[in-house]
Design a protein around this motif. Structure first.
Motif, PDB file in Angstrom:
ATOM      1  N   GLY A   1       1.144  -1.133  -0.320  1.00  0.00           N
ATOM      2  CA  GLY A   1      -0.314  -0.035   0.308  1.00  0.00           C
ATOM      3  C   GLY A   1       1.013   1.157  -0.151  1.00  0.00           C
ATOM      4  O   GLY A   1       0.226   2.703   0.417  1.00  0.00           O
ATOM      5  N   LEU A   2       2.744   1.284  -0.349  1.00  0.00           N
ATOM      6  CA  LEU A   2       2.790   2.120  -0.631  1.00  0.00           C
ATOM      7  C   LEU A   2       3.128   2.697  -1.576  1.00  0.00           C
ATOM      8  O   LEU A   2       3.716   4.157  -1.636  1.00  0.00           O
ATOM      9  N   GLY A   3       2.494   2.800  -2.385  1.00  0.00           N
ATOM     10  CA  GLY A   3       2.490   3.344  -3.802  1.00  0.00           C
ATOM     11  C   GLY A   3       2.323   3.084  -5.212  1.00  0.00           C
ATOM     12  O   GLY A   3       1.809   1.766  -4.916  1.00  0.00           O
ATOM     13  N   ILE A   4       2.331   3.810  -6.001  1.00  0.00           N
ATOM     14  CA  ILE A   4       2.469   2.392  -7.677  1.00  0.00           C
ATOM     15  C   ILE A   4       3.035   2.122  -7.981  1.00  0.00           C
ATOM     16  O   ILE A   4       4.390   3.234  -8.254  1.00  0.00           O
ATOM     17  N   ALA A   5       3.097   0.741  -8.195  1.00  0.00           N
ATOM     18  CA  ALA A   5       5.124   0.670  -9.045  1.00  0.00           C
ATOM     19  C   ALA A   5       3.969   0.698 -10.619  1.00  0.00           C
ATOM     20  O   ALA A   5       3.022   0.157 -11.326  1.00  0.00           O
ATOM     21  N   MET A   6       5.233   0.449 -11.836  1.00  0.00           N
ATOM     22  CA  MET A   6       5.107   0.140 -13.089  1.00  0.00           C
ATOM     23  C   MET A   6       5.744  -1.086 -13.199  1.00  0.00           C
ATOM     24  O   MET A   6       7.272  -1.078 -13.060  1.00  0.00           O
ATOM     25  N   LEU A   7       5.396  -2.022 -14.114  1.00  0.00           N
ATOM     26  CA  LEU A   7       6.238  -3.022 -14.924  1.00  0.00           C
ATOM     27  C   LEU A   7       6.207  -2.993 -16.586  1.00  0.00           C
ATOM     28  O   LEU A   7       4.756  -2.842 -16.609  1.00  0.00           O
ATOM     29  N   PRO A   8       6.992  -4.014 -17.056  1.00  0.00           N
ATOM     30  CA  PRO A   8       6.639  -4.468 -18.093  1.00  0.00           C
ATOM     31  C   PRO A   8       5.607  -5.529 -18.436  1.00  0.00           C
ATOM     32  O   PRO A   8       5.265  -6.150 -17.372  1.00  0.00           O
ATOM     33  N   ALA A   9       4.630  -5.512 -19.266  1.00  0.00           N
ATOM     34  CA  ALA A   9       3.458  -6.041 -18.579  1.00  0.00           C
ATOM     35  C   ALA A   9       3.936  -7.448 -19.078  1.00  0.00           C
ATOM     36  O   ALA A   9       2.935  -8.276 -18.603  1.00  0.00           O
ATOM     37  N   ARG A  10       5.006  -8.395 -19.848  1.00  0.00           N
ATOM     38  CA  ARG A  10       5.415  -9.378 -19.853  1.00  0.00           C
ATOM     39  C   ARG A  10       6.025 -10.220 -18.377  1.00  0.00           C
ATOM     40  O   ARG A  10       5.747 -11.013 -18.095  1.00  0.00           O
ATOM     41  N   ALA A  11       5.589  -9.045 -17.176  1.00  0.00           N
ATOM     42  CA  ALA A  11       6.788  -9.414 -16.538  1.00  0.00           C
ATOM     43  C   ALA A  11       5.449 -10.321 -15.124  1.00  0.00           C
ATOM     44  O   ALA A  11       5.778 -10.367 -14.396  1.00  0.00           O
ATOM     45  N   VAL A  12       4.336  -9.027 -15.884  1.00  0.00           N
ATOM     46  CA  VAL A  12       3.144  -9.766 -14.810  1.00  0.00           C
ATOM     47  C   VAL A  12       3.286 -11.172 -14.389  1.00  0.00           C
ATOM     48  O   VAL A  12       3.337 -11.527 -12.952  1.00  0.00           O
ATOM     49  N   PRO A  13       3.145 -11.758 -14.836  1.00  0.00           N
ATOM     50  CA  PRO A  13       2.908 -13.395 -14.677  1.00  0.00           C
ATOM     51  C   PRO A  13       3.758 -13.524 -13.348  1.00  0.00           C
ATOM     52  O   PRO A  13       3.460 -14.604 -13.073  1.00  0.00           O
ATOM     53  N   ALA A  14       4.725 -13.361 -14.007  1.00  0.00           N
ATOM     54  CA  ALA A  14       6.625 -13.812 -12.904  1.00  0.00           C
ATOM     55  C   ALA A  14       6.499 -13.042 -11.366  1.00  0.00           C
ATOM     56  O   ALA A  14       7.037 -13.831 -10.689  1.00  0.00           O
ATOM     57  N   LEU A  15       5.836 -11.503 -12.022  1.00  0.00           N
ATOM     58  CA  LEU A  15       5.864 -11.178 -10.025  1.00  0.00           C
ATOM     59  C   LEU A  15       4.749 -10.237  -9.797  1.00  0.00           C
ATOM     60  O   LEU A  15       4.699 -10.271  -8.141  1.00  0.00           O
ATOM     61  N   VAL A  16       3.209 -10.748  -9.992  1.00  0.00           N
ATOM     62  CA  VAL A  16       1.579 -10.439  -9.311  1.00  0.00           C
ATOM     63  C   VAL A  16       1.796 -11.832  -8.923  1.00  0.00           C
ATOM     64  O   VAL A  16       0.114 -11.741  -9.612  1.00  0.00           O
ATOM     65  N   PRO A  17       1.555 -12.239  -7.904  1.00  0.00           N
ATOM     66  CA  PRO A  17       0.989 -13.574  -8.010  1.00  0.00           C
ATOM     67  C   PRO A  17      -0.928 -13.429  -8.080  1.00  0.00           C
ATOM     68  O   PRO A  17      -1.658 -11.662  -7.530  1.00  0.00           O
ATOM     69  N   PRO A  18      -1.985 -13.693  -8.550  1.00  0.00           N
ATOM     70  CA  PRO A  18      -3.158 -13.933  -8.495  1.00  0.00           C
ATOM     71  C   PRO A  18      -3.938 -13.134  -7.376  1.00  0.00           C
ATOM     72  O   PRO A  18      -4.856 -12.219  -6.976  1.00  0.00           O
ATOM     73  N   ALA A  19      -3.130 -14.193  -5.425  1.00  0.00           N
ATOM     74  CA  ALA A  19      -3.549 -13.745  -4.438  1.00  0.00           C
ATOM     75  C   ALA A  19      -2.926 -12.016  -4.313  1.00  0.00           C
ATOM     76  O   ALA A  19      -3.198 -11.813  -2.614  1.00  0.00           O
ATOM     77  N   LEU A  20      -2.244 -11.612  -4.785  1.00  0.00           N
ATOM     78  CA  LEU A  20      -1.154 -10.404  -4.245  1.00  0.00           C
ATOM     79  C   LEU A  20      -2.539  -9.375  -3.598  1.00  0.00           C
ATOM     80  O   LEU A  20      -3.306  -9.103  -5.011  1.00  0.00           O
ATOM     81  N   PRO A  21      -2.326  -8.742  -2.812  1.00  0.00           N
ATOM     82  CA  PRO A  21      -4.022  -7.098  -3.045  1.00  0.00           C
ATOM     83  C   PRO A  21      -3.457  -6.131  -3.685  1.00  0.00           C
ATOM     84  O   PRO A  21      -3.310  -4.978  -3.160  1.00  0.00           O
TER      85      PRO A  21
END
Length: 328
Positions: free
Chosen positions: A243-263
């Motif tokens: 909850g500390l801020g907004i981050a940016m990712l390469p779109a293709r990195a989302v499956p590797a870095l953002v598990p479905p349960a992450l809030p």
């Protein structure tokens, strides 16, 4: 041997054609092949005559592949890879030391799958390959490549195209996706008004990239409050989840870095013209394993992300219009 026109074309001929196609000019290809430009020019015309095909279209000093040339080069890469694979098998059977590869990369190359894709291709051609991977920032990786400590680098910011010693190739242009904390005002509608004045998390090693982000945000109509800076993509995601801020990712990195349960909510921002770029950088005469690695870096499929924007879910990424480099 390849005999489209009835005459032999050998592996050396294919390597000549490949060098000219990748370098774009005879002068640069000659430096890479360690031959003179005039004999190389004659050899290319002789190869075309043997093949009975116009491989290159001449536009001043620039040579571009014809349709027939592009098809030929696709097959030539397969033939050269098969020849390298055969030689590697023989070396292995004779008990010679295994081939080694030293790769340097930015973390985006890991999380988007570029690194693994290249290593799988290299391993296919060179079974038993021994590889070391070094993570780093673009300038330091290029310095290590120049010093001979790396065989190939995957970087955001490449050397100039006219560099006499290094060759750069763009292998990834990925739209950015926002990682927004659950319950954030912008989670359901990441539009400029909702993002104005909000806390952001960026890469601490990329001052030029941060300034491009500020400029793009200003043009879009919002001002980011950059509160946190962290070099590692995974750290930025975790800070967003806290909850500390907004981050940016390469779109293709989302499956590797953002598990479905992450809030968090992961959302595309097609109105924000930023892309994450990754280049391969090699010397002009790289070790024989490097072409097998770089040939594997074909376009990666877009991640299959749900088209929703609820906290803990993601949206499908959209293509963007401009492509400034990241400096990481």
């Amino acid at each position: 041997m390849i005999r489209p026109g009835g005459s032999d074309v050998d592996l050396r001929d294919l390597r000549y054609l490949l060098a000219v196609a990748e370098e774009g000019t005879l002068a640069r290809a000659a430096v890479r092949l360690r031959v003179s430009a005039s004999p190389l020019s004659r050899q290319i015309r002789l190869i075309e005559a043997r093949l009975g095909l116009p491989v290159f279209a001449r536009q001043g000093r620039r040579l571009t592949l014809t349709e027939a040339g592009a098809r030929l080069l696709d097959r030539a890469r397969e033939v050269l890879a098969a020849a390298d694979q055969l030689a590697e098998h023989v070396r292995t059977e004779l008990g010679e030391p295994p081939t080694r590869l030293a790769v340097g990369c930015v973390d985006a190359a890991v999380h988007t799958g570029l690194l693994a894709t290249g290593l799988r291709a290299a391993e296919h051609t060179y079974p038993g390959l021994r590889t070391t991977v070094t993570l780093g920032h673009s300038p330091e990786l290029i310095d290590r490549l120049r010093a001979g400590e790396l065989d190939v680098a995957l970087v955001h910011t490449p050397p100039p195209a006219a560099d006499p010693n290094l060759v750069r190739t763009l292998v990834l242009q990925d739209p950015v996706a926002l990682v927004i904390p659950a319950g954030h005002p912008a989670a359901h509608a990441p539009r400029p008004a909702a993002l104005d004045g909000q806390a952001w998390i960026t890469d601490q090693r990329a001052p030029a990239g941060i300034e491009r982000f500020r400029a793009a945000a200003r043009d879009a109509g919002f001002t980011p409050d950059i509160r946190y800076q962290a070099a590692d993509l995974a750290v930025r995601v975790n800070l967003a989840a806290a909850g500390l801020g907004i981050a940016m990712l390469p779109a293709r990195a989302v499956p590797a870095l953002v598990p479905p349960a992450l809030p968090v909510t992961v959302a595309p921002v097609p109105w924000l013209p930023l892309r994450i770029q990754v280049y391969t950088v090699t010397t002009r005469r790289p070790p024989r394993v490097v072409p097998a690695f770089t040939a594997g870096l074909t376009a990666l499929p877009s991640p299959a992300l749900p088209k929703t924007s609820r906290p803990g879910t993601t949206q499908a990424p959209s293509d963007l219009t401009r492509t400034p480099d990241d400096d990481g």
